[in-house]
Design a protein around this motif. Structure first.
Motif, short mmCIF file in Angstrom:
data_model
loop_
_atom_site.label_atom_id
_atom_site.label_comp_id
_atom_site.label_asym_id
_atom_site.label_seq_id
_atom_site.Cartn_x
_atom_site.Cartn_y
_atom_site.Cartn_z
N ALA A 129 -8.82 -23.28 -5.77
CA ALA A 129 -10.01 -22.61 -5.24
C ALA A 129 -9.94 -21.10 -5.53
O ALA A 129 -10.94 -20.47 -5.88
N ASP A 130 -8.73 -20.54 -5.41
CA ASP A 130 -8.57 -19.12 -5.72
C ASP A 130 -8.84 -18.86 -7.20
O ASP A 130 -9.47 -17.87 -7.57
N LEU A 131 -8.29 -19.74 -8.03
CA LEU A 131 -8.41 -19.54 -9.49
C LEU A 131 -9.86 -19.62 -9.96
O LEU A 131 -10.21 -19.11 -11.02
N ALA A 132 -10.68 -20.26 -9.17
CA ALA A 132 -12.11 -20.38 -9.52
C ALA A 132 -12.93 -19.18 -9.04
O ALA A 132 -14.11 -19.06 -9.36
N LEU A 161 0.80 -2.10 -23.21
CA LEU A 161 1.17 -3.14 -22.24
C LEU A 161 1.48 -2.52 -20.88
O LEU A 161 1.13 -3.08 -19.83
N ILE A 162 2.13 -1.37 -20.88
CA ILE A 162 2.40 -0.66 -19.63
C ILE A 162 1.09 -0.29 -18.94
O ILE A 162 0.92 -0.53 -17.73
N HIS A 163 0.16 0.24 -19.69
CA HIS A 163 -1.12 0.64 -19.11
C HIS A 163 -1.88 -0.58 -18.55
O HIS A 163 -2.55 -0.48 -17.52
N GLY A 164 -1.73 -1.71 -19.21
CA GLY A 164 -2.35 -2.94 -18.70
C GLY A 164 -1.79 -3.35 -17.35
O GLY A 164 -2.53 -3.78 -16.46
N GLU A 165 -0.48 -3.21 -17.19
CA GLU A 165 0.13 -3.55 -15.89
C GLU A 165 -0.38 -2.61 -14.81
O GLU A 165 -0.62 -3.02 -13.67
N GLU A 166 -0.54 -1.34 -15.18
CA GLU A 166 -0.92 -0.34 -14.19
C GLU A 166 -2.38 -0.44 -13.78
O GLU A 166 -2.72 -0.18 -12.63
N THR A 167 -3.24 -0.80 -14.72
CA THR A 167 -4.67 -0.64 -14.43
C THR A 167 -5.52 -1.88 -14.69
O THR A 167 -6.69 -1.89 -14.32
N ASP A 168 -4.96 -2.90 -15.33
CA ASP A 168 -5.83 -3.99 -15.76
C ASP A 168 -5.60 -5.28 -14.99
O ASP A 168 -6.36 -5.66 -14.10
N TRP A 169 -4.50 -5.98 -15.27
CA TRP A 169 -4.40 -7.39 -14.88
C TRP A 169 -4.35 -7.61 -13.38
O TRP A 169 -5.24 -8.26 -12.81
N ILE A 170 -3.34 -7.09 -12.72
CA ILE A 170 -3.23 -7.29 -11.27
C ILE A 170 -4.35 -6.54 -10.54
O ILE A 170 -4.96 -7.10 -9.61
N PRO A 171 -4.66 -5.30 -10.94
CA PRO A 171 -5.79 -4.64 -10.28
C PRO A 171 -7.10 -5.43 -10.37
O PRO A 171 -7.86 -5.50 -9.40
N ARG A 172 -7.36 -6.05 -11.49
CA ARG A 172 -8.58 -6.87 -11.61
C ARG A 172 -8.48 -8.13 -10.75
O ARG A 172 -9.48 -8.57 -10.15
N ALA A 173 -7.29 -8.72 -10.71
CA ALA A 173 -7.12 -9.90 -9.85
C ALA A 173 -7.36 -9.52 -8.39
O ALA A 173 -7.97 -10.29 -7.62
N ARG A 174 -6.91 -8.34 -8.01
CA ARG A 174 -7.13 -7.86 -6.64
C ARG A 174 -8.62 -7.73 -6.34
O ARG A 174 -9.07 -8.02 -5.22
N ILE A 175 -9.38 -7.26 -7.31
CA ILE A 175 -10.83 -7.13 -7.11
C ILE A 175 -11.43 -8.52 -6.88
O ILE A 175 -12.22 -8.74 -5.96
N ILE A 176 -11.01 -9.48 -7.70
CA ILE A 176 -11.53 -10.85 -7.56
C ILE A 176 -11.20 -11.42 -6.19
O ILE A 176 -12.04 -12.05 -5.54
N LEU A 177 -9.96 -11.19 -5.76
CA LEU A 177 -9.50 -11.79 -4.49
C LEU A 177 -9.91 -10.98 -3.26
O LEU A 177 -9.75 -11.45 -2.14
N GLY A 178 -10.44 -9.78 -3.48
CA GLY A 178 -10.79 -8.90 -2.36
C GLY A 178 -12.15 -9.21 -1.75
O GLY A 178 -12.82 -10.17 -2.15
N PHE A 229 -18.68 -8.59 -20.28
CA PHE A 229 -18.96 -10.03 -20.38
C PHE A 229 -19.71 -10.61 -19.20
O PHE A 229 -20.18 -11.74 -19.25
N GLY A 230 -19.73 -9.89 -18.08
CA GLY A 230 -20.30 -10.48 -16.87
C GLY A 230 -19.27 -11.33 -16.13
O GLY A 230 -18.07 -11.03 -16.19
N GLU A 231 -19.73 -12.39 -15.47
CA GLU A 231 -18.85 -13.16 -14.58
C GLU A 231 -17.70 -13.84 -15.32
O GLU A 231 -17.91 -14.51 -16.34
N VAL A 232 -16.51 -13.66 -14.78
CA VAL A 232 -15.31 -14.33 -15.28
C VAL A 232 -14.52 -14.82 -14.07
O VAL A 232 -14.62 -14.26 -12.98
N THR A 233 -13.72 -15.86 -14.29
CA THR A 233 -12.91 -16.39 -13.18
C THR A 233 -11.51 -15.80 -13.20
O THR A 233 -11.04 -15.29 -14.23
N LEU A 234 -10.84 -15.93 -12.06
CA LEU A 234 -9.44 -15.50 -11.98
C LEU A 234 -8.60 -16.30 -12.96
O LEU A 234 -7.69 -15.77 -13.60
N ARG A 235 -8.92 -17.60 -13.11
CA ARG A 235 -8.20 -18.45 -14.07
C ARG A 235 -8.33 -17.87 -15.49
O ARG A 235 -7.34 -17.80 -16.23
#
Lengths: 178, 178
Positions: free
Chosen positions: B118-121, B51-68, B129-135
């Motif tokens: 709009a952000d969540l989409a 779970l620690i590793h997920g916080e460091e490298t997965d969830w928010i970092p991936r959201a940043r990529i989507i929103l960037g 898996f290919g394309e996934v949404t922020l939601r």
């Protein structure tokens, strides 16, 4: 007797279950508290009521039968759905507090017995299974808590079965059934 | 878009996970913290590191990529076993504290984004898996927590597979596998 069961270890988990549920369900939105996995399945709120009923009528009362002097040590059957009536109109916070109070009492009772190996080997009669030991009853009490914690997680996770999209393939909890 | 996902509800669970784990695993005997379901399965301690590793490298970092603004929105692969090395020599209490700190930061970051529909989409590209949404990513983050809470319960419950005797028939968690 099994080498795997130690009363102090079981006690450590039994003590924690109310705190785990308070941290998890206290103040949680109703959408999570009342979600089920479909007809005839339980919500986290239902689980809370079931755990309360277990403290009142199952675990310690059955241990008392085992440790008592009665000739007939058959346990009364446990009503697995009594909580639907008993929880009606109560809030989750009230149930959390009630469970915490009852569990603390149960653990105090357990501690007061200062059980040794000979006590843990004493037997009662389960209405379906026949003879069971106190050790098995206490191990089951602990595992039963864990089963219902997992059930709470499962009921909530399934709410997002569709929402997770393709990640569902990685989330085996979504497909676990009783 | 799905009607089932609400950011405020997901956030309520994401916030609670560290507290649930603290209440459950804080000060717990090693026999529970380090129990696994057999070779190549994880203990509660391993789950904490994951779970620690997920916080460091997965969830928010991936959201940043989507929103960037980058043209290539492919997520780097997530190393599901990085924690075996990272957790070595640490205590569960240190990991619990680290997870709580990281998760609180993650939720602060999430709050700071004030995400709308709009952000969540918006989309990123999952390496498998290919394309996934922020939601979908945020719903998965939440369900992933729940999956690992259930896994913690399961690893501990299986320790009493034999100890519960005939009650095993009532404890489906004992037979649930990934």
């Amino acid at each position: 007797m099994s080498d795997g069961f130690r009363l102090d270890e079981a006690r450590a988990l039994l003590l924690r279950t109310p705190r785990v549920l308070e941290a998890w369900l206290g103040g949680l939105p109703d959408a999570w508290l009342h979600v089920t996995e479909g007809a005839s399945t339980w919500s986290p709120f239902d689980v809370l009521g079931h755990l309360i009923h277990g403290e009142e009528t199952d675990w310690i009362p059955r241990a008392r039968i085992i440790l008592g002097d009665a000739a007939d040590k058959t346990f009364p059957p446990f009503d697995r759905t009594a909580m639907f009536e008993a929880s009606r109109g109560k809030s989750a916070d009230v149930l959390l507090e009630r469970f915490a109070t009852l569990r603390a009492e149960s653990v105090r009772t357990l501690d007061g017995w200062t059980l040794g190996d000979a006590d843990l080997a004493r037997r009662g009669v389960h209405p379906a299974f026949g003879e069971v030991t106190l050790r098995q009853l206490l191990a089951t009490w602990t595992a039963h808590d864990l089963g219902h914690l997992a059930q709470v997680a499962r009921a909530m996770a399934k709410r997002y079965r569709e929402e997770v999209g393709p990640w569902r393939a990685y989330l085996s909890l979504m497909d676990w059934k009783d």
